[in-house]
Design an enzyme around this catalytic site. Structure first.
Site, PDB file in Angstrom:
ATOM      1  N   ARG A  84       0.848  -1.207   0.000  1.00  0.00           N
ATOM      2  CA  ARG A  84       0.000   0.000   0.000  1.00  0.00           C
ATOM      3  C   ARG A  84       0.874   1.243   0.000  1.00  0.00           C
ATOM      4  O   ARG A  84       1.894   1.280   0.690  1.00  0.00           O
ATOM      5  CB  ARG A  84      -0.917   0.015   1.225  1.00  0.00           C
ATOM      6  CG  ARG A  84      -1.955  -1.058   1.132  1.00  0.00           C
ATOM      7  CD  ARG A  84      -3.051  -0.933   2.170  1.00  0.00           C
ATOM      8  NE  ARG A  84      -3.711  -2.226   2.272  1.00  0.00           N
ATOM      9  CZ  ARG A  84      -4.627  -2.662   1.419  1.00  0.00           C
ATOM     10  NH1 ARG A  84      -5.028  -1.903   0.426  1.00  0.00           N
ATOM     11  NH2 ARG A  84      -5.148  -3.873   1.559  1.00  0.00           N
ATOM     12  N   GLU A 120       8.785  10.079  -8.482  1.00  0.00           N
ATOM     13  CA  GLU A 120       9.531  10.406  -7.256  1.00  0.00           C
ATOM     14  C   GLU A 120      10.489   9.296  -6.886  1.00  0.00           C
ATOM     15  O   GLU A 120      11.571   9.530  -6.387  1.00  0.00           O
ATOM     16  CB  GLU A 120       8.544  10.563  -6.093  1.00  0.00           C
ATOM     17  CG  GLU A 120       8.244  11.973  -5.748  1.00  0.00           C
ATOM     18  CD  GLU A 120       7.175  12.048  -4.685  1.00  0.00           C
ATOM     19  OE1 GLU A 120       7.016  11.067  -3.926  1.00  0.00           O
ATOM     20  OE2 GLU A 120       6.508  13.079  -4.625  1.00  0.00           O
ATOM     21  N   VAL A 121      10.044   8.073  -7.093  1.00  0.00           N
ATOM     22  CA  VAL A 121      10.866   6.932  -6.694  1.00  0.00           C
ATOM     23  C   VAL A 121      11.358   6.245  -7.963  1.00  0.00           C
ATOM     24  O   VAL A 121      10.546   5.782  -8.782  1.00  0.00           O
ATOM     25  CB  VAL A 121      10.058   5.952  -5.823  1.00  0.00           C
ATOM     26  CG1 VAL A 121      10.918   4.750  -5.454  1.00  0.00           C
ATOM     27  CG2 VAL A 121       9.576   6.644  -4.561  1.00  0.00           C
ATOM     28  N   HIS A 155       7.440   1.354 -10.901  1.00  0.00           N
ATOM     29  CA  HIS A 155       6.297   0.850 -10.129  1.00  0.00           C
ATOM     30  C   HIS A 155       5.007   1.251 -10.819  1.00  0.00           C
ATOM     31  O   HIS A 155       4.935   2.277 -11.490  1.00  0.00           O
ATOM     32  CB  HIS A 155       6.320   1.384  -8.693  1.00  0.00           C
ATOM     33  CG  HIS A 155       6.455   2.862  -8.605  1.00  0.00           C
ATOM     34  ND1 HIS A 155       7.668   3.512  -8.701  1.00  0.00           N
ATOM     35  CD2 HIS A 155       5.528   3.834  -8.453  1.00  0.00           C
ATOM     36  CE1 HIS A 155       7.482   4.805  -8.610  1.00  0.00           C
ATOM     37  NE2 HIS A 155       6.194   5.040  -8.460  1.00  0.00           N
ATOM     38  N   MET A 156       4.009   0.423 -10.614  1.00  0.00           N
ATOM     39  CA  MET A 156       2.693   0.681 -11.200  1.00  0.00           C
ATOM     40  C   MET A 156       1.758   1.052 -10.047  1.00  0.00           C
ATOM     41  O   MET A 156       1.668   0.325  -9.057  1.00  0.00           O
ATOM     42  CB  MET A 156       2.221  -0.611 -11.871  1.00  0.00           C
ATOM     43  CG  MET A 156       0.917  -0.512 -12.596  1.00  0.00           C
ATOM     44  SD  MET A 156       0.417  -2.190 -13.012  1.00  0.00           S
ATOM     45  CE  MET A 156       1.098  -2.342 -14.617  1.00  0.00           C
ATOM     46  N   HIS A 157       1.114   2.225 -10.147  1.00  0.00           N
ATOM     47  CA  HIS A 157       0.128   2.610  -9.128  1.00  0.00           C
ATOM     48  C   HIS A 157      -1.191   1.934  -9.485  1.00  0.00           C
ATOM     49  O   HIS A 157      -1.567   1.909 -10.660  1.00  0.00           O
ATOM     50  CB  HIS A 157      -0.134   4.109  -9.140  1.00  0.00           C
ATOM     51  CG  HIS A 157       1.029   4.944  -8.706  1.00  0.00           C
ATOM     52  ND1 HIS A 157       1.130   5.489  -7.452  1.00  0.00           N
ATOM     53  CD2 HIS A 157       2.142   5.326  -9.374  1.00  0.00           C
ATOM     54  CE1 HIS A 157       2.238   6.192  -7.372  1.00  0.00           C
ATOM     55  NE2 HIS A 157       2.885   6.117  -8.520  1.00  0.00           N
ATOM     56  N   ILE A 208       2.272   4.809   0.866  1.00  0.00           N
ATOM     57  CA  ILE A 208       2.351   5.476   2.171  1.00  0.00           C
ATOM     58  C   ILE A 208       1.433   6.703   2.217  1.00  0.00           C
ATOM     59  O   ILE A 208       1.014   7.141   3.269  1.00  0.00           O
ATOM     60  CB  ILE A 208       3.814   5.867   2.457  1.00  0.00           C
ATOM     61  CG1 ILE A 208       4.015   6.111   3.935  1.00  0.00           C
ATOM     62  CG2 ILE A 208       4.250   7.080   1.667  1.00  0.00           C
ATOM     63  CD1 ILE A 208       5.435   6.118   4.354  1.00  0.00           C
TER      64      ILE A 208
HETATM   65  P1  DGP Z   1       5.809   8.166  -8.106  1.00  0.00           P
HETATM   66  O1  DGP Z   1       5.501   9.631  -8.010  1.00  0.00           O
HETATM   67  O2  DGP Z   1       5.062   7.485  -9.199  1.00  0.00           O
HETATM   68  O3  DGP Z   1       7.288   7.895  -8.103  1.00  0.00           O
HETATM   69  O4  DGP Z   1       5.210   7.552  -6.766  1.00  0.00           O
HETATM   70  C1  DGP Z   1       5.957   7.154  -5.675  1.00  0.00           C
HETATM   71  C2  DGP Z   1       4.999   6.698  -4.622  1.00  0.00           C
HETATM   72  O5  DGP Z   1       5.727   5.956  -3.672  1.00  0.00           O
HETATM   73  C3  DGP Z   1       4.342   7.855  -3.870  1.00  0.00           C
HETATM   74  O6  DGP Z   1       2.922   7.797  -4.086  1.00  0.00           O
HETATM   75  C4  DGP Z   1       4.636   7.593  -2.409  1.00  0.00           C
HETATM   76  C5  DGP Z   1       5.152   6.163  -2.399  1.00  0.00           C
HETATM   77  N1  DGP Z   1       6.210   5.952  -1.436  1.00  0.00           N
HETATM   78  C6  DGP Z   1       7.375   6.636  -1.323  1.00  0.00           C
HETATM   79  N2  DGP Z   1       8.118   6.139  -0.293  1.00  0.00           N
HETATM   80  C7  DGP Z   1       7.385   5.114   0.232  1.00  0.00           C
HETATM   81  C8  DGP Z   1       7.597   4.220   1.308  1.00  0.00           C
HETATM   82  O7  DGP Z   1       8.620   4.257   1.985  1.00  0.00           O
HETATM   83  N3  DGP Z   1       6.620   3.312   1.571  1.00  0.00           N
HETATM   84  C9  DGP Z   1       5.474   3.253   0.811  1.00  0.00           C
HETATM   85  N4  DGP Z   1       4.548   2.331   1.158  1.00  0.00           N
HETATM   86  N5  DGP Z   1       5.231   4.085  -0.213  1.00  0.00           N
HETATM   87  C10 DGP Z   1       6.173   5.004  -0.496  1.00  0.00           C
END
Ligand code: DGP
Length: 463
Positions: free
Chosen positions: A376, A442-443, A447-449, A378
């Site tokens: 899930r 951001e990361v 990854h796929m949302h 964060i």
């Molecule tokens: P993007 O903008 O597509 O790179 O989305 C990165 C997503 O990753 C953002 O919605 C927040 C999530 N995220 C970042 N750090 C963490 C973490 O440490 N744990 C979890 N569960 N989600 C994270």
């Protein structure tokens, strides 16, 4: 904390609250029976305190149930503070009982009365005290384990009841041995004073909780976690404030960062603080990070960033010349001539998901196999917001190769399985992959949302 663990905790609290209510009612009956048999004012004082236990246990049930309700628009910080009301209410009832006990004790001190059936009375009181001891210890244990001040306060109150019963049993034994009836009244008066002190203590604890009094223990444990996980860019953390409301922890702090960080770099640092604190204190924790630019012009860390930025934004001709001068530098040149700080940031952000996949950082993992992990988000943007991540570290869609095709296809199969599991397969959901700056990635670990659980609106923000 996973939802199921949270639910189990709430269920345990409610079950323990119900047990406390039933047991308190049974013990009250036992004590009044003892009073009817013996006519002792010390026993009456003990029984009066037990009435409060029953009322308090009912109030605890109500507050445990209310505090379990999630935050809503009218209570954005949750309902945890009701538990302090419960503790305060219990304190006020204890003070009332203390006054009643003192009055009854004084009357029998001044006009002592004979005490019949002492042996049976003492036996009944021993049984009541043993039952209370077991109940009190259980409530304190469950209260601590599930971070419920109301259950813990109820347990402590019940333990004071055990001490009062023990005092009464001893005093009845002394009366029986010596025949001095005034001892019964004197013990009741002493108990009144003791119970009064317990009530005042509970009220002051509830007051501190409701007034968000500083909590040095909580601040110390937050500082320790942040120290342990300190990141290179964190120059200073100050104005740290934290308070508990039930099991909700609210934290706000100022994070000093190098002046030259970009907005998204500063955001990533704030997100890291949030992630670390949520891991330690549970996902229901509210963390507010205010970022401050470093005010010190001679700060080494800021100057290092400035140097990086200026060097790496030189005209590309200069960069080529610089690279030619030193062959060993060429191998270190960032891909696509990206600024080095940007590359470093991407590397740092990439490792977050790898750490989650390897179990080094906690996350609410909903699916995992040898190719893909899903957990899930964060910062959920919809009731269902899951990230489906390949276990292999692929930075962006641009880095996908033929050998990744099987894994990328598998991510869609996992999406289908999760959509069914989350109950959004029929209502609908959206799968989204961000790539690089314009998409706000951001990361940098592909990854796929997966969003669902509400109407998701138009696909793109209007210009
Ligand atoms: P993007 O903008 O597509 O790179 O989305 C990165 C997503 O990753 C953002 O919605 C927040 C999530 N995220 C970042 N750090 C963490 C973490 O440490 N744990 C979890 N569960 N989600 C994270």
């Amino acid at each position: 904390m996973p939802l199921s663990a949270e639910n189990a905790r709430i269920r345990l609290r409610i079950r323990t609250g119900a047990l406390s209510l039933t047991a308190a009612a049974g013990i009250l009956g036992l004590k009044f029976l003892t009073y009817r048999l013996t006519g002792s004012s010390a026993v009456l004082s003990d029984a009066l305190e037990s009435i409060i236990n029953v009322v308090a246990a009912a109030f605890v049930m109500l507050s445990v149930w209310l505090s379990a309700k999630p935050p809503d628009s009218s209570h954005p910080y949750g309902h945890g503070k009701i538990e302090y009301f419960s503790a305060g209410f219990e304190g006020a009832l204890i003070i009332l009982a203390a006054a009643g006990i003192f009055r009854a004790g004084l009357a029998s001190l001044l006009r002592p009365r004979p005490l019949p059936h002492l042996d049976t009375g003492m036996l009944l009181l021993v049984a009541a005290a043993a039952a209370n001891l077991a109940l009190g210890l259980l409530l304190i244990r469950v209260g601590r384990r599930t971070a419920s001040p109301a259950l813990e306060a109820d347990g402590r109150h019940i333990l004071t009841d055990v001490y009062t019963s023990a005092g009464v049993i001893v005093s009845l034994a002394v009366v029986r041995l010596t025949g001095k009836l005034w001892i019964d009244g004197a013990v009741a008066c002493l108990l009144g004073v003791y119970i009064l002190a317990a009530g005042i203590r509970l009220i002051s604890q509830a007051y501190c909780g409701l007034m968000d009094a500083s909590n040095p223990e909580l601040l110390a444990s937050i500082s320790a976690v942040l120290r342990e996980h300190r990141r290179e860019n964190w120059i200073d953390i100050h104005q740290l404030r934290a308070w508990r409301a039930g099991d909700n922890v609210n934290i706000d702090l100022h994070l000093v960062l190098p002046r030259d960080l970009t907005l998204s770099q500063a955001h990533a640092e704030a997100l890291a603080v949030e992630t670390i604190l949520k891991e330690k204190f549970g996902q229901q924790t509210t963390v507010l990070v205010h970022t401050d630019p470093c005010p010190d012009p001679s700060c080494t860390l800021c100057n290092l960033h400035k140097w990086n930025r200026e060097t790496l934004t030189m005209a590309s001709e200069d960069k080529k010349r610089l690279a030619k001068q030193c062959n060993s530098c060429q191998s270190k040149q960032p891909r696509n001539n990206e600024p080095e700080t940007e590359t470093r940031r991407k590397q740092e952000m990439a490792t977050i998901f790898t750490k989650i996949i390897n179990g080094e950082i906690k996350a609410d993992i909903v699916y995992q196999d040898d190719q893909v992990t899903a957990f899930r988000d964060i910062n959920p943007q919809a009731p269902v917001h899951i990230l489906i991540v390949p276990n292999k570290e692929i930075p962006t869609v641009n880095d996908v190769t033929e050998e990744d095709e099987q894994t990328i296809g598998h991510m869609f199969t996992v999406a289908r399985i999760l959509a069914e599991k989350e109950g959004v397969a029929e209502s609908g959901y959206r799968l989204l992959v961000n790539c690089n700056r314009d998409a706000n990635q951001e990361v940098f670990h592909l990854h796929m949302h997966m969003f669902g659980g509400r109407p998701l609106g138009p696909m793109l923000m209007r210009q």
